[in-house]
Design an enzyme around this catalytic site. Sequence first.
Site, mmCIF file in Angstrom:
data_model
loop_
_atom_site.group_PDB
_atom_site.id
_atom_site.type_symbol
_atom_site.label_atom_id
_atom_site.label_comp_id
_atom_site.label_asym_id
_atom_site.label_seq_id
_atom_site.Cartn_x
_atom_site.Cartn_y
_atom_site.Cartn_z
ATOM 1 N N ASN A 97 34.872 51.960 37.261
ATOM 2 C CA ASN A 97 35.513 50.688 36.930
ATOM 3 C C ASN A 97 36.536 50.283 37.995
ATOM 4 O OD1 ASN A 97 34.001 50.847 34.670
ATOM 5 N ND2 ASN A 97 35.670 51.429 33.303
ATOM 6 N N HIS A 113 34.518 53.035 42.876
ATOM 7 C CA HIS A 113 34.203 51.683 43.335
ATOM 8 C C HIS A 113 35.456 50.879 43.690
ATOM 9 C CE1 HIS A 113 30.074 52.010 41.100
ATOM 10 N NE2 HIS A 113 30.109 52.692 42.221
ATOM 11 N N CYS A 124 42.931 45.933 60.323
ATOM 12 C CA CYS A 124 43.697 47.152 60.645
ATOM 13 C C CYS A 124 43.483 48.266 59.635
ATOM 14 C CB CYS A 124 45.192 46.842 60.784
ATOM 15 S SG CYS A 124 46.031 46.539 59.211
ATOM 16 N N SER A 183 25.718 52.622 31.978
ATOM 17 C CA SER A 183 24.282 52.453 31.737
ATOM 18 C C SER A 183 23.444 53.413 32.573
ATOM 19 C CB SER A 183 23.870 51.009 32.051
ATOM 20 O OG SER A 183 24.207 50.702 33.384
HETATM 21 P P1 OAD Z 1 26.999 48.540 32.744
HETATM 22 O O1 OAD Z 1 27.381 47.154 32.344
HETATM 23 O O2 OAD Z 1 25.767 48.722 33.550
HETATM 24 O O3 OAD Z 1 26.790 49.423 31.416
HETATM 25 C C1 OAD Z 1 27.737 49.403 30.385
HETATM 26 C C2 OAD Z 1 27.376 50.504 29.418
HETATM 27 O O4 OAD Z 1 28.418 50.587 28.465
HETATM 28 C C3 OAD Z 1 26.064 50.269 28.643
HETATM 29 O O5 OAD Z 1 25.374 51.516 28.576
HETATM 30 C C4 OAD Z 1 26.541 49.857 27.244
HETATM 31 O O6 OAD Z 1 25.673 50.330 26.202
HETATM 32 C C5 OAD Z 1 27.865 50.595 27.170
HETATM 33 N N1 OAD Z 1 28.855 49.950 26.298
HETATM 34 C C6 OAD Z 1 29.107 48.625 26.097
HETATM 35 N N2 OAD Z 1 30.124 48.463 25.245
HETATM 36 C C7 OAD Z 1 30.530 49.725 24.896
HETATM 37 C C8 OAD Z 1 31.561 50.229 24.044
HETATM 38 N N3 OAD Z 1 32.379 49.412 23.367
HETATM 39 N N4 OAD Z 1 31.685 51.563 23.938
HETATM 40 C C9 OAD Z 1 30.870 52.431 24.620
HETATM 41 N N5 OAD Z 1 29.878 52.001 25.437
HETATM 42 C C10 OAD Z 1 29.723 50.665 25.574
HETATM 43 O O7 OAD Z 1 28.279 49.189 33.430
HETATM 44 P P2 OAD Z 1 28.370 50.415 34.438
HETATM 45 O O8 OAD Z 1 27.387 51.478 34.090
HETATM 46 O O9 OAD Z 1 29.801 50.783 34.527
HETATM 47 O O10 OAD Z 1 29.226 48.551 40.491
HETATM 48 O O11 OAD Z 1 27.931 49.730 35.794
HETATM 49 C C11 OAD Z 1 27.866 50.522 36.940
HETATM 50 C C12 OAD Z 1 28.178 49.706 38.160
HETATM 51 O O12 OAD Z 1 27.314 48.578 38.233
HETATM 52 C C13 OAD Z 1 29.553 49.088 38.178
HETATM 53 O O13 OAD Z 1 30.575 49.973 38.593
HETATM 54 C C14 OAD Z 1 29.371 47.995 39.176
HETATM 55 C C15 OAD Z 1 28.082 47.425 38.635
HETATM 56 O O14 OAD Z 1 27.358 46.651 39.452
HETATM 57 C C16 OAD Z 1 29.782 47.923 41.542
HETATM 58 O O15 OAD Z 1 30.420 46.916 41.431
HETATM 59 C C17 OAD Z 1 29.527 48.607 42.857
#
Ligand code: OAD
Length: 247
Positions: A97, A113, A124, A183
Amino acid sequence: MSANRQRSLVVLTGAGVSADSGVPTFRDAGGLWEGHRVEDVATPEAWARDPRAVWRFYQLRRAALRTVRPNAAHEALARLERECSARGDRFTLISQNVDDLHERAGSTVLSMHGSLSHLACESCGAVTRDTEHLDPHGFVACGACGHEPLRPDVVWFGELPRHLHEIDAALRGATHFLSIGTSGAVYPAAGLLSAARSLGAETWVNSLDAPQNLDPRDRFLPGRAVEVVPVLVERLLADGRADRARD
Ligand code: OAD
């Protein structure tokens, strides 16, 4: 497990841990991030092509941080870190995050990230904490060399995630690995769960839906992080106390 083996807990969080604080996730809105295709705003190519649009997008995300607060899941993980360190257990928190909610809850975090609360100079290399300049239309100049514009200090697609050596070292000794609110779609972060598992850690996964990298050997705890994580933390702390009492 025996207290003779030092416990080493590693936690990976994703957008789901902050969802209950009101920070939108990436993949729960039809593949759009706040209405934008990720490649239109989160790549070096987008920044080169249209820096004003990218800057505006990130300035709005940076300003939005002021309106959100850490939730019970962030707080439980901060407590886990404090208690682990008081007992001599190792603890590493890794997050994908770019919000600063783990830090605000009191955690030390390896932000793979980067962070919305910092700006970086491409000339710089200076990185500055900045949570004050939030005008979506006004670029900010580097305080060290004067270069303008500074960019958000986040990792874009096509750039290298951070702290990979420290993450690798933490995984090698891990006895417990928790994947929370991700995810499992973006590598290398998505590969940490299976790496920890194959290195001998017990694995727990919390998410609303089964993530792409889930394996039958993982203990899957579906549900909202604010409800699941405090209970899981309590249980891990109780297990640690029981291990110690047995030895
Ligand atoms: P995602 O948006 O891909 O996935 C979010 C996950 O959280 C899903 O598996 C949902 O089921 C779960 N979720 C949603 N609400 C929830 C809750 N209240 N409690 C528990 N789980 C919940 O987010 P990330 O996996 O973090 O990268 O995404 C990975 C990366 O993709 C990010 O860091 C970003 C993005 O593109 C960059 O910006 C480089």
